[in-house]
Design a protein around this motif. Structure first.
Motif, PDB file in Angstrom:
ATOM      1  N   ASP A 106      11.686 -32.955 -32.139  1.00 52.05           N
ATOM      2  CA  ASP A 106      11.678 -33.387 -30.746  1.00 52.05           C
ATOM      3  C   ASP A 106      13.087 -33.353 -30.150  1.00 52.05           C
ATOM      4  OD1 ASP A 106      11.902 -35.650 -28.588  1.00 52.05           O
ATOM      5  OD2 ASP A 106       9.756 -35.211 -28.753  1.00 52.05           O
ATOM      6  N   GLU A 107      13.284 -32.521 -29.128  1.00 47.19           N
ATOM      7  CA  GLU A 107      14.618 -32.342 -28.541  1.00 47.19           C
ATOM      8  C   GLU A 107      15.147 -33.634 -27.932  1.00 47.19           C
ATOM      9  OE1 GLU A 107      14.639 -29.107 -25.826  1.00 47.19           O
ATOM     10  OE2 GLU A 107      14.042 -27.622 -27.323  1.00 47.19           O
ATOM     11  N   LYS A 108      14.272 -34.402 -27.295  1.00 45.44           N
ATOM     12  CA  LYS A 108      14.708 -35.666 -26.696  1.00 45.44           C
ATOM     13  C   LYS A 108      15.194 -36.624 -27.771  1.00 45.44           C
ATOM     14  CE  LYS A 108      13.152 -39.379 -23.639  1.00 45.44           C
ATOM     15  NZ  LYS A 108      12.005 -39.933 -22.857  1.00 45.44           N
ATOM     16  N   LYS A 109      14.467 -36.651 -28.875  1.00 44.98           N
ATOM     17  CA  LYS A 109      14.860 -37.525 -29.982  1.00 44.98           C
ATOM     18  C   LYS A 109      16.170 -37.055 -30.595  1.00 44.98           C
ATOM     19  CE  LYS A 109      13.729 -41.011 -32.639  1.00 44.98           C
ATOM     20  NZ  LYS A 109      13.635 -42.390 -32.089  1.00 44.98           N
ATOM     21  N   VAL A 110      16.342 -35.727 -30.686  1.00 47.56           N
ATOM     22  CA  VAL A 110      17.598 -35.177 -31.221  1.00 47.56           C
ATOM     23  C   VAL A 110      18.779 -35.662 -30.383  1.00 47.56           C
ATOM     24  CG1 VAL A 110      18.949 -33.067 -31.555  1.00 47.56           C
ATOM     25  CG2 VAL A 110      16.545 -33.133 -32.260  1.00 47.56           C
ATOM     26  N   GLU A 111      18.638 -35.608 -29.062  1.00 48.01           N
ATOM     27  CA  GLU A 111      19.726 -36.031 -28.176  1.00 48.01           C
ATOM     28  C   GLU A 111      19.998 -37.525 -28.298  1.00 48.01           C
ATOM     29  OE1 GLU A 111      21.828 -34.214 -26.484  1.00 48.01           O
ATOM     30  OE2 GLU A 111      20.808 -32.442 -27.293  1.00 48.01           O
ATOM     31  N   GLU A 112      18.952 -38.320 -28.430  1.00 47.50           N
ATOM     32  CA  GLU A 112      19.135 -39.762 -28.566  1.00 47.50           C
ATOM     33  C   GLU A 112      19.896 -40.103 -29.848  1.00 47.50           C
ATOM     34  OE1 GLU A 112      15.290 -41.490 -28.453  1.00 47.50           O
ATOM     35  OE2 GLU A 112      15.002 -41.165 -26.286  1.00 47.50           O
ATOM     36  N   ILE A 113      19.492 -39.489 -30.951  1.00 44.46           N
ATOM     37  CA  ILE A 113      20.147 -39.754 -32.233  1.00 44.46           C
ATOM     38  C   ILE A 113      21.580 -39.245 -32.209  1.00 44.46           C
ATOM     39  CG2 ILE A 113      20.117 -39.219 -34.703  1.00 44.46           C
ATOM     40  CD1 ILE A 113      17.061 -39.031 -34.497  1.00 44.46           C
ATOM     41  N   THR A 114      21.782 -38.078 -31.638  1.00 46.80           N
ATOM     42  CA  THR A 114      23.117 -37.490 -31.546  1.00 46.80           C
ATOM     43  C   THR A 114      24.060 -38.408 -30.763  1.00 46.80           C
ATOM     44  OG1 THR A 114      22.242 -35.242 -31.643  1.00 46.80           O
ATOM     45  CG2 THR A 114      24.456 -35.512 -30.748  1.00 46.80           C
ATOM     46  N   GLU A 115      23.590 -38.868 -29.622  1.00 42.66           N
ATOM     47  CA  GLU A 115      24.408 -39.743 -28.777  1.00 42.66           C
ATOM     48  C   GLU A 115      24.771 -41.029 -29.519  1.00 42.66           C
ATOM     49  OE1 GLU A 115      26.665 -40.147 -25.508  1.00 42.66           O
ATOM     50  OE2 GLU A 115      25.254 -38.477 -25.831  1.00 42.66           O
ATOM     51  N   GLU A 116      23.796 -41.593 -30.223  1.00 38.84           N
ATOM     52  CA  GLU A 116      24.028 -42.828 -30.974  1.00 38.84           C
ATOM     53  C   GLU A 116      25.064 -42.619 -32.080  1.00 38.84           C
ATOM     54  OE1 GLU A 116      21.571 -45.901 -33.885  1.00 38.84           O
ATOM     55  OE2 GLU A 116      20.482 -44.449 -32.644  1.00 38.84           O
ATOM     56  N   LEU A 117      24.914 -41.553 -32.830  1.00 36.87           N
ATOM     57  CA  LEU A 117      25.846 -41.284 -33.933  1.00 36.87           C
ATOM     58  C   LEU A 117      27.243 -40.939 -33.414  1.00 36.87           C
ATOM     59  CD1 LEU A 117      23.551 -39.160 -36.296  1.00 36.87           C
ATOM     60  CD2 LEU A 117      24.169 -41.560 -36.533  1.00 36.87           C
ATOM     61  N   TYR A 118      27.292 -40.181 -32.325  1.00 39.45           N
ATOM     62  CA  TYR A 118      28.590 -39.785 -31.762  1.00 39.45           C
ATOM     63  C   TYR A 118      29.352 -41.010 -31.264  1.00 39.45           C
ATOM     64  CZ  TYR A 118      32.042 -37.374 -28.884  1.00 39.45           C
ATOM     65  OH  TYR A 118      33.225 -36.925 -28.325  1.00 39.45           O
ATOM     66  N   ASN A 119      28.637 -41.942 -30.655  1.00 42.28           N
ATOM     67  CA  ASN A 119      29.292 -43.166 -30.182  1.00 42.28           C
ATOM     68  C   ASN A 119      29.823 -43.989 -31.341  1.00 42.28           C
ATOM     69  OD1 ASN A 119      28.859 -42.610 -27.466  1.00 42.28           O
ATOM     70  ND2 ASN A 119      26.880 -43.695 -27.406  1.00 42.28           N
ATOM     71  N   LYS A 120      29.109 -43.986 -32.457  1.00 41.24           N
ATOM     72  CA  LYS A 120      29.585 -44.722 -33.644  1.00 41.24           C
ATOM     73  C   LYS A 120      30.854 -44.090 -34.198  1.00 41.24           C
ATOM     74  CE  LYS A 120      25.184 -46.688 -35.134  1.00 41.24           C
ATOM     75  NZ  LYS A 120      24.159 -46.761 -36.211  1.00 41.24           N
ATOM     76  N   VAL A 121      30.904 -42.758 -34.161  1.00 35.91           N
ATOM     77  CA  VAL A 121      32.115 -42.061 -34.629  1.00 35.91           C
ATOM     78  C   VAL A 121      33.295 -42.440 -33.751  1.00 35.91           C
ATOM     79  CG1 VAL A 121      33.227 -39.810 -34.882  1.00 35.91           C
ATOM     80  CG2 VAL A 121      30.872 -40.138 -35.666  1.00 35.91           C
ATOM     81  N   ARG A 122      33.071 -42.447 -32.454  1.00 39.33           N
ATOM     82  CA  ARG A 122      34.139 -42.820 -31.504  1.00 39.33           C
ATOM     83  C   ARG A 122      34.627 -44.235 -31.756  1.00 39.33           C
ATOM     84  NH1 ARG A 122      34.596 -40.073 -26.569  1.00 39.33           N
ATOM     85  NH2 ARG A 122      34.736 -42.049 -25.450  1.00 39.33           N
TER      86      ARG A 122
END
Length: 374
Positions: A352-368
């Motif tokens: 699911d592309e929407k789910k991919v974007e949600e997970i990506t955003e969450e993980l990227y924010n944690k990296v930041r």
């Protein structure tokens, strides 16, 4: 010139390409041949051999019925035995023949050398010596065994039917019994085709008649599951799936269960390959895995996806460690493409592309957060 011979298409070896370049390994191209049938078999002549000006003779390719005899076939399995048969053929004085078989230009098992001016007479004359030649080879083969493997000529009784035969004949005789049993098994499969057929129940039928069974399944059994195939194809189309790799097979878990529940094991692979659109959406490795698991009734595990990240600093650079359900799945340096790298890895597992974007955003924010960027 070739009275009563019929023109057919055959194959010839070509050593030169269209540019005139020579190739040590030939390639095969269509050719024209002439064939004539006899009570003993067929004789074939390659048209090109008729056009060759050099030499007064040409090779005629003979396909003799039931040749070579069983004892000769057994003897030529031994290198020395093969040499003995070849030498004996060279010394046969009633015809110029070579003990050689091949598939070019056609299937054949004996070569006959004929004078170009007397081709028809030469071939017609085969009837006068072929039986004598076969008896001659049998004697040569017997003499070879008597000298080198006398035990092969000893007598043995078949445990299945009680007939007495020579030891060298026994393996071929047992194979004949197997084929008869295979035919019986095949008939039983035909009668039970709409039931669940297990290959282990009919090992000989599948050993000798697998292609016939495959055709039987495709023509009579697969059509029974046409409605199920259409239902599955509609489900896949509704899901909007374009491509799935082996890590994303969980998406097809429900469909796999439908197949395992409703389609007999013996035709599951053909059902998937020939009646569904599953091959069109799976990568090669995913398709192999899906078929193997489905045929063997191994259900695809439908597990949740718990992604997490950790950041470590090394020699002045930040590095991201990605985890899925606690398992390490990726390691890369933080740079301007960090978010894309995270998205790419998540997309390997999540459809699911929407789910991919949600997970990506969450993980990227944690990296930041971990490297101190707000």
């Amino acid at each position: 010139m070739l009275r009563d011979f019929e023109e057919i298409m055959c194959t010839k070896e070509e050593y030169y390409d269209e540019l005139g370049r020579f190739h040590e390994v030939p390639y095969y191209v269509p050719a024209k041949c002439y064939i004539k049938e006899y009570e003993w078999g067929t004789a074939t002549i390659l048209e090109d051999d008729l056009d060759i000006e050099f030499g007064d003779s040409l090779t005629v390719y003979l396909d003799i019925v039931n040749f070579p005899p069983l004892i000769v076939e057994h003897v030529i399995e031994d290198d020395e035995g093969y040499d003995a048969i070849v030498e004996a053929t060279m010394n046969y004085n009633k015809a110029s023949i070579s003990f050689y078989s091949g598939m070019i230009p056609v299937d054949y098992n004996l070569e006959l050398e004929c004078n170009k001016d007397k081709i028809v007479e030469c071939v017609d004359n085969v009837s006068s010596w072929i039986n004598d030649y076969v008896k001659y080879l049998v004697k040569v083969a017997e003499d070879f065994l008597r000298k080198n493997k006398p035990e092969e000529l000893s007598e043995i009784k078949c445990e299945k039917c009680g007939v007495t035969l020579r030891k060298y004949e026994y393996p071929y005789h047992l194979e004949a019994h197997e084929i008869e049993e295979a035919k019986r098994q095949l008939k039983e499969i035909e009668e039970r085709i709409y039931e669940s057929i297990d290959e282990k129940e009919y090992p000989l039928a599948f050993k000798y008649f697998r292609s016939e069974i495959d055709k039987l399944i495709s023509s009579r059994l697969l059509p029974v599951f046409k409605d199920l195939a259409e239902k599955i194809n509609q489900e896949i189309s509704t899901m909007g799936i374009i491509h799935i790799n082996s890590r994303q097979l969980y998406v097809l878990k429900d469909i796999q269960e439908e197949i395992i529940k409703n389609v007999p094991k013996i035709i599951r692979d053909k059902f998937i390959l020939e009646m569904t659109i599953i091959p069109a959406i799976l990568s090669n490795s995913a398709l192999d895995k899906f078929i193997n698991m489905t045929v063997n009734g191994q259900l695809i595990e439908k597990r949740g996806y718990n992604f997490s990240v950790n950041v470590k600093r090394k020699r002045g650079w930040f590095y991201v460690h990605m985890y899925l359900n606690g398992d390490h799945i990726a390691y890369f340096r933080v740079d301007a493409k960090t978010k894309d790298k995270i998205r790419s890895k998540v997309a390997e597992y999540v459809i699911d592309e929407k789910k991919v974007e949600e997970i990506t955003e969450e993980l990227y924010n944690k990296v930041r957060e971990k490297i101190g960027i707000k």
